[in-house]
Design a protein around this motif. Structure first.
Motif, mmCIF file in Angstrom:
data_model
loop_
_atom_site.group_PDB
_atom_site.id
_atom_site.type_symbol
_atom_site.label_atom_id
_atom_site.label_comp_id
_atom_site.label_asym_id
_atom_site.label_seq_id
_atom_site.Cartn_x
_atom_site.Cartn_y
_atom_site.Cartn_z
ATOM 1 N N GLY A 84 -27.140 3.122 3.218
ATOM 2 C CA GLY A 84 -27.101 5.230 2.842
ATOM 3 C C GLY A 84 -27.079 5.178 1.319
ATOM 4 O O GLY A 84 -28.346 5.766 1.323
ATOM 5 N N GLY A 85 -26.943 4.508 0.568
ATOM 6 C CA GLY A 85 -26.633 4.663 -0.486
ATOM 7 C C GLY A 85 -27.492 3.735 -1.538
ATOM 8 O O GLY A 85 -27.310 4.024 -2.848
ATOM 9 N N GLY A 86 -28.708 2.920 -1.605
ATOM 10 C CA GLY A 86 -29.252 2.302 -1.723
ATOM 11 C C GLY A 86 -28.453 0.935 -2.918
ATOM 12 O O GLY A 86 -27.631 0.763 -2.624
ATOM 13 N N ALA A 87 -29.180 -0.025 -3.474
ATOM 14 C CA ALA A 87 -28.094 -0.513 -4.521
ATOM 15 C C ALA A 87 -27.604 0.820 -5.097
ATOM 16 O O ALA A 87 -28.312 0.789 -7.168
ATOM 17 C CB ALA A 87 -29.105 -1.242 -4.828
ATOM 18 N N ASP A 88 -27.087 1.158 -5.450
ATOM 19 C CA ASP A 88 -26.436 2.349 -6.693
ATOM 20 C C ASP A 88 -25.640 1.716 -7.862
ATOM 21 O O ASP A 88 -24.615 1.899 -7.790
ATOM 22 C CB ASP A 88 -26.093 3.414 -5.996
ATOM 23 C CG ASP A 88 -25.610 4.388 -6.643
ATOM 24 O OD1 ASP A 88 -25.935 4.344 -8.056
ATOM 25 O OD2 ASP A 88 -24.623 5.585 -6.074
ATOM 26 N N THR A 89 -26.463 1.159 -8.816
ATOM 27 C CA THR A 89 -25.750 0.234 -9.799
ATOM 28 C C THR A 89 -24.737 1.552 -10.932
ATOM 29 O O THR A 89 -24.207 0.508 -11.409
ATOM 30 C CB THR A 89 -26.610 -0.110 -10.938
ATOM 31 O OG1 THR A 89 -27.543 0.985 -11.428
ATOM 32 C CG2 THR A 89 -27.625 -1.104 -10.151
ATOM 33 N N THR A 90 -25.331 3.335 -10.390
ATOM 34 C CA THR A 90 -25.027 3.638 -11.671
ATOM 35 C C THR A 90 -23.403 4.582 -10.758
ATOM 36 O O THR A 90 -22.370 5.184 -11.781
ATOM 37 C CB THR A 90 -25.517 5.050 -11.388
ATOM 38 O OG1 THR A 90 -25.645 6.025 -10.537
ATOM 39 C CG2 THR A 90 -26.956 4.242 -12.203
ATOM 40 N N GLY A 91 -23.059 4.434 -9.896
ATOM 41 C CA GLY A 91 -22.270 4.706 -8.619
ATOM 42 C C GLY A 91 -21.962 6.688 -8.921
ATOM 43 O O GLY A 91 -21.080 7.096 -8.061
ATOM 44 N N SER A 92 -23.089 7.042 -8.994
ATOM 45 C CA SER A 92 -23.506 8.375 -8.818
ATOM 46 C C SER A 92 -23.695 9.413 -7.633
ATOM 47 O O SER A 92 -23.637 10.416 -7.359
ATOM 48 C CB SER A 92 -24.967 8.879 -10.153
ATOM 49 O OG SER A 92 -26.098 8.341 -9.756
ATOM 50 N N GLY A 93 -24.512 8.472 -6.646
ATOM 51 C CA GLY A 93 -24.703 9.131 -5.439
ATOM 52 C C GLY A 93 -23.677 9.386 -4.263
ATOM 53 O O GLY A 93 -23.612 9.750 -4.171
ATOM 54 N N GLY A 94 -22.743 8.775 -4.572
ATOM 55 C CA GLY A 94 -21.095 8.723 -3.742
ATOM 56 C C GLY A 94 -21.411 8.038 -2.389
ATOM 57 O O GLY A 94 -20.694 8.099 -1.172
ATOM 58 N N GLY A 95 -22.811 7.212 -2.189
ATOM 59 C CA GLY A 95 -23.131 6.930 -0.958
ATOM 60 C C GLY A 95 -22.478 5.025 -0.596
ATOM 61 O O GLY A 95 -22.950 4.447 0.013
ATOM 62 N N SER A 96 -22.810 4.559 -1.795
ATOM 63 C CA SER A 96 -22.223 3.213 -2.588
ATOM 64 C C SER A 96 -21.819 2.891 -3.385
ATOM 65 O O SER A 96 -21.822 3.800 -4.056
ATOM 66 C CB SER A 96 -23.878 2.564 -2.512
ATOM 67 O OG SER A 96 -24.309 2.817 -3.025
ATOM 68 N N HIS A 97 -20.884 2.063 -3.879
ATOM 69 C CA HIS A 97 -20.164 1.589 -5.786
ATOM 70 C C HIS A 97 -20.261 -0.085 -5.680
ATOM 71 O O HIS A 97 -20.448 -1.048 -4.327
ATOM 72 C CB HIS A 97 -18.605 1.699 -5.111
ATOM 73 C CG HIS A 97 -18.148 3.336 -5.263
ATOM 74 N ND1 HIS A 97 -18.268 3.902 -6.412
ATOM 75 C CD2 HIS A 97 -18.475 4.309 -3.723
ATOM 76 C CE1 HIS A 97 -17.842 4.995 -6.151
ATOM 77 N NE2 HIS A 97 -17.981 5.412 -5.077
ATOM 78 N N TRP A 98 -20.642 0.232 -6.212
ATOM 79 C CA TRP A 98 -21.143 -1.483 -7.779
ATOM 80 C C TRP A 98 -19.672 -1.982 -8.251
ATOM 81 O O TRP A 98 -18.372 -1.245 -8.764
ATOM 82 C CB TRP A 98 -21.483 -1.178 -8.323
ATOM 83 C CG TRP A 98 -22.255 -2.791 -9.255
ATOM 84 C CD1 TRP A 98 -22.129 -3.822 -8.523
ATOM 85 C CD2 TRP A 98 -22.843 -2.717 -10.533
ATOM 86 N NE1 TRP A 98 -22.215 -5.091 -9.099
ATOM 87 C CE2 TRP A 98 -22.987 -3.877 -10.671
ATOM 88 C CE3 TRP A 98 -22.851 -2.075 -11.303
ATOM 89 C CZ2 TRP A 98 -23.516 -5.144 -11.992
ATOM 90 C CZ3 TRP A 98 -24.214 -2.784 -12.655
ATOM 91 C CH2 TRP A 98 -24.021 -3.413 -12.572
ATOM 92 N N VAL A 99 -19.115 -2.465 -7.442
ATOM 93 C CA VAL A 99 -18.167 -3.891 -8.221
ATOM 94 C C VAL A 99 -17.608 -4.884 -8.109
ATOM 95 O O VAL A 99 -18.309 -5.626 -7.934
ATOM 96 C CB VAL A 99 -16.791 -3.643 -7.148
ATOM 97 C CG1 VAL A 99 -15.057 -3.726 -7.378
ATOM 98 C CG2 VAL A 99 -16.569 -1.746 -6.379
ATOM 99 N N SER A 100 -17.226 -5.035 -9.909
ATOM 100 C CA SER A 100 -17.711 -6.477 -10.391
ATOM 101 C C SER A 100 -16.954 -6.537 -11.865
ATOM 102 O O SER A 100 -17.016 -5.598 -12.883
ATOM 103 C CB SER A 100 -19.115 -6.299 -10.666
ATOM 104 O OG SER A 100 -19.778 -7.389 -11.738
ATOM 105 N N SER A 101 -15.922 -7.769 -11.741
ATOM 106 C CA SER A 101 -15.552 -7.939 -13.032
ATOM 107 C C SER A 101 -16.455 -7.798 -13.829
ATOM 108 O O SER A 101 -15.241 -8.545 -15.535
ATOM 109 C CB SER A 101 -14.741 -8.818 -12.397
ATOM 110 O OG SER A 101 -13.579 -7.628 -12.086
ATOM 111 N N ASN A 102 -16.840 -8.472 -13.962
ATOM 112 C CA ASN A 102 -18.428 -9.466 -14.382
ATOM 113 C C ASN A 102 -20.025 -9.164 -15.279
ATOM 114 O O ASN A 102 -20.936 -9.879 -14.711
ATOM 115 C CB ASN A 102 -17.954 -10.688 -14.871
ATOM 116 C CG ASN A 102 -18.396 -11.621 -14.042
ATOM 117 O OD1 ASN A 102 -18.823 -10.805 -12.131
ATOM 118 N ND2 ASN A 102 -19.161 -13.025 -13.657
#
Length: 204
Positions: A84-102
């Motif tokens: 639903g949120g696609g590959a949302d690397t910006t985190g602005s859409g609210g439909g998905s989130h990118w979690v990464s420490s590196n």
């Protein structure tokens, strides 16, 4: 006709009570192949019109970035997609989130880093029909984690929690204006009313 008056009123009262009772969505958890735990605040009986869910995880490999998203489930060994949120690397859409420490250099400040023990906590917005390619009243949809775009073929971070939506169905006896309910009550019977729910677990 007087003996039917009380049962009829009870039947109509039952209709009003059922219609005025809000759906309650229950949470759920799932474990991944490497011991990760994914937990969703609501998973069963979610409103089709949309809901904001709290999603938490623990035990993830902090060396591997992930997306947390609401997706169509394509079965074991296949990445959940579309989401639903696609590959949302910006985190602005609210439909998905990118979690990464590196993350790559461009992802610094965009990706949410893992917490202690490979943990995270995010919120995502979902609905039964987030796009033309997803109708979760007909197909199985899940809140999922999957490896991010830097490891797109890595399936070790795949964890899925199935989501079902409340279809708001009204039992036939109640649609009939309470007459059927009144008849059962007049005969000394007991009426049990259950809210109908769409499972969203059709073929992927």
């Amino acid at each position: 006709m007087r003996p039917l008056r009380t049962p009829l009123l009870l039947g109509m009262a039952g209709l009003a009570l059922w219609a005025g009772t809000p759906a309650h969505a229950d949470g759920a958890s799932a474990r991944g192949a490497q011991g990760q735990t994914l937990t969703v605040s609501a998973a069963d009986g979610v409103s089709p019109g949309g809901a904001t869910l709290t999603v938490t995880g623990r035990g993830y490999d902090v060396r591997k970035g992930i997306y947390v998203a609401f997706c169509r489930d394509n079965g074991p060994g296949k990445p959940p997609s579309p989401c639903g949120g696609g590959a949302d690397t910006t985190g602005s859409g609210g439909g998905s989130h990118w979690v990464s420490s590196n993350p790559p250099p461009y992802g610094r400040g965009l990706a949410t880093p893992y917490g202690p023990d490979g943990s995270f906590r995010v919120t995502i917005r979902i609905s039964a029909r987030p796009s033309g390619a997803m109708d979760c009243m007909k197909v199985r949809c899940v809140v999922a984690t999957r490896a991010d775009h830097t490891r797109s073929t890595d399936r070790t971070q795949d964890v899925r929690v199935p989501i079902s939506f409340d279809d708001g169905g009204v039992p036939v006896a109640l649609v009939a204006g309470g007459a059927a309910v009144a008849a059962v009550l007049a005969a000394g019977g007991v009426v049990t009313v259950r809210r109908s729910r769409a499972t969203g677990r059709g073929s992927a």
